[in-house]
Design an enzyme around this catalytic site. Sequence first.
Site, PDB file in Angstrom:
ATOM      1  N   GLU A   1       0.808  -1.238   0.000  1.00 22.09           N
ATOM      2  CA  GLU A   1       0.000   0.000   0.000  1.00 22.09           C
ATOM      3  C   GLU A   1       0.838   1.285   0.000  1.00 22.09           C
ATOM      4  OE1 GLU A   1      -2.983  -0.137   3.050  1.00 22.09           O
ATOM      5  OE2 GLU A   1      -3.974  -1.866   2.149  1.00 22.09           O
TER       6      GLU A   1
ATOM      7  N   GLU B   1      -5.523  -8.576   0.677  1.00 23.28           N
ATOM      8  CA  GLU B   1      -6.216  -8.240   1.929  1.00 23.28           C
ATOM      9  C   GLU B   1      -7.665  -7.947   1.607  1.00 23.28           C
ATOM     10  OE1 GLU B   1      -4.632  -5.002   4.287  1.00 23.28           O
ATOM     11  OE2 GLU B   1      -2.580  -5.720   4.037  1.00 23.28           O
TER      12      GLU B   1
HETATM   13  C1  FCB Z   1      -4.653  -2.057   5.400  1.00 25.96           C
HETATM   14  C2  FCB Z   1      -3.283  -2.383   5.932  1.00 25.96           C
HETATM   15  C3  FCB Z   1      -3.295  -3.430   7.017  1.00 25.96           C
HETATM   16  C4  FCB Z   1      -4.453  -3.258   7.955  1.00 25.96           C
HETATM   17  C5  FCB Z   1      -5.744  -3.126   7.194  1.00 25.96           C
HETATM   18  C6  FCB Z   1      -6.960  -2.987   8.067  1.00 25.96           C
HETATM   19  O1  FCB Z   1      -4.646  -0.783   4.870  1.00 25.96           O
HETATM   20  O2  FCB Z   1      -2.460  -2.838   4.909  1.00 25.96           O
HETATM   21  O3  FCB Z   1      -2.058  -3.396   7.669  1.00 25.96           O
HETATM   22  O4  FCB Z   1      -4.237  -2.214   8.811  1.00 25.96           O
HETATM   23  O5  FCB Z   1      -5.674  -2.030   6.340  1.00 25.96           O
END
Ligand code: FCB
Length: 482
Positions: A200, A388
């Site tokens: 990110e 994620e």
């Molecule tokens: C993302 C991050 C991760 C976590 C989630 C909820 O942006 O990569 O580390 O904090 O959000």
Amino acid sequence: MTNLTRRQFGKTLAGTAAAAALATSFSRIALAQVPSAKSLQFPTGFLWGCATASYQIEGAANEDGREPSIWDTFSHTPGRTFQGETGDVADDSYHLYKEDVKLLKNLGVTGYRFSVSWSRIFPKGTGKLNEKGLSYYDRVVDELLKNNIAPYITLFHWDLPEALPGGWQSRATSHAFADYAAYVSRRFSDRVSHFFTTNEFVCFTDLGYKSGKFAPGLKLPDAQVNQIRHHAILGHGLAVQAIRATAKSGTQIGLAENATVYVPVIETREHIEAARRATREGNAAFLTAVLEGKYTDAYLERAGANAPKVEAGDMKAIGSPLDFVGLNVYTPEYVRASASPVGYSVERRQASYPRMASDWIYIGPEVIYWAIRNVSDIWKPRALYITENGCSADDVVTADGRIEDTDRVMYLRNHLTHLHRAASEGYPIKGYFLWSLLDNYEWADGYSKRFGVHYVDFKTQKRTPKLSAEWYREVISQNAVE
Ligand code: FCB
């Protein structure tokens, strides 16, 4: 036949001359050939996993030679994080990793995405290596393999060594990152086949150096922020080159990126096209630059005199071919076609738009489908992973010790339904990593936001599976979402 998707099935049927004649008996054939009317089956071999990150779970901040990262400094600075909470102990996974691997095993996952703390390996960011830090990850990797869980390593999930002068403001950090990435991948590529360079970009550049909400907590002007962004994507590109040069051949390299996901406000051709345009321009500083090896003209125009200074060879490195793209997907931006010069406009959200416990998680499960589709249609990556996806919820432990997180199950079930759509339409989506295996240190929100499918009592470190863990285990065992 059981692997035939609904779409393929429709196509096959439409393609035969007998289709019309068969129309009357269609429902009988459909029942015989579509897997199960109630479950959405994923392709065989689809990877189900969970994700975590070093600073969020490990703790042991000062143990075995680890030195501070910018997140240690930031979280220890009064006023920066929720109630001054830090990752000093977090989930203590540094000591409890075997227990955490057991949680993974109980879920039945086949992959685990975790990150390596750079300052455990090179406490000063460069130079002297810390063998003790490395051997922790040796133990984690071996424990995973022993349990038939494939390790997926993220090399940088925001915990930059404090000792690197200027952090990402300095071009030297991009090179230091490439050296560290090469070292770690060479060391582990005998047992680990997939590496993510960075996690990110926008969170460790803009949130760290523009809004100051994340470490290192600076508020710099645009020209400097654009340069920092450039150093970040350059670091990624140099790392890809360095890993290719040093790791075992065949090592798969990608990144985990939270590109802004533009969802067409209505699924018509013009709005789909608008979403595609928005995807390129809205991510011009990061994913677009990485996948095209250049900044778009519109981005450079918008930046004007504040555009980043680019040296010879930078864009080639940044555009280094990837084996896969990882997408972290949480929340949608709705977009419509418009007559504006860019050809799209982003819709404002109404106050009543639903969210989960974190104010930034707006619920729009089709986001996962469009994340995959937009990126695939524009850049045609060889493979994609959802690196994620998940949500925070205000979990409550019942008197008999259960956590009935039906809202998280709702969130996940809906997202997986739309993930299934992408898989069944033939997009090259290979796997899904749920965020997160267990409640953990949620950055500036400290321990106030719980994202895990396992509840953690941070006083005792007791882990308890939530309803969502039970639900996810079922999804994995069926390779289907009901
Ligand atoms: C993302 C991050 C991760 C976590 C989630 C909820 O942006 O990569 O580390 O904090 O959000």
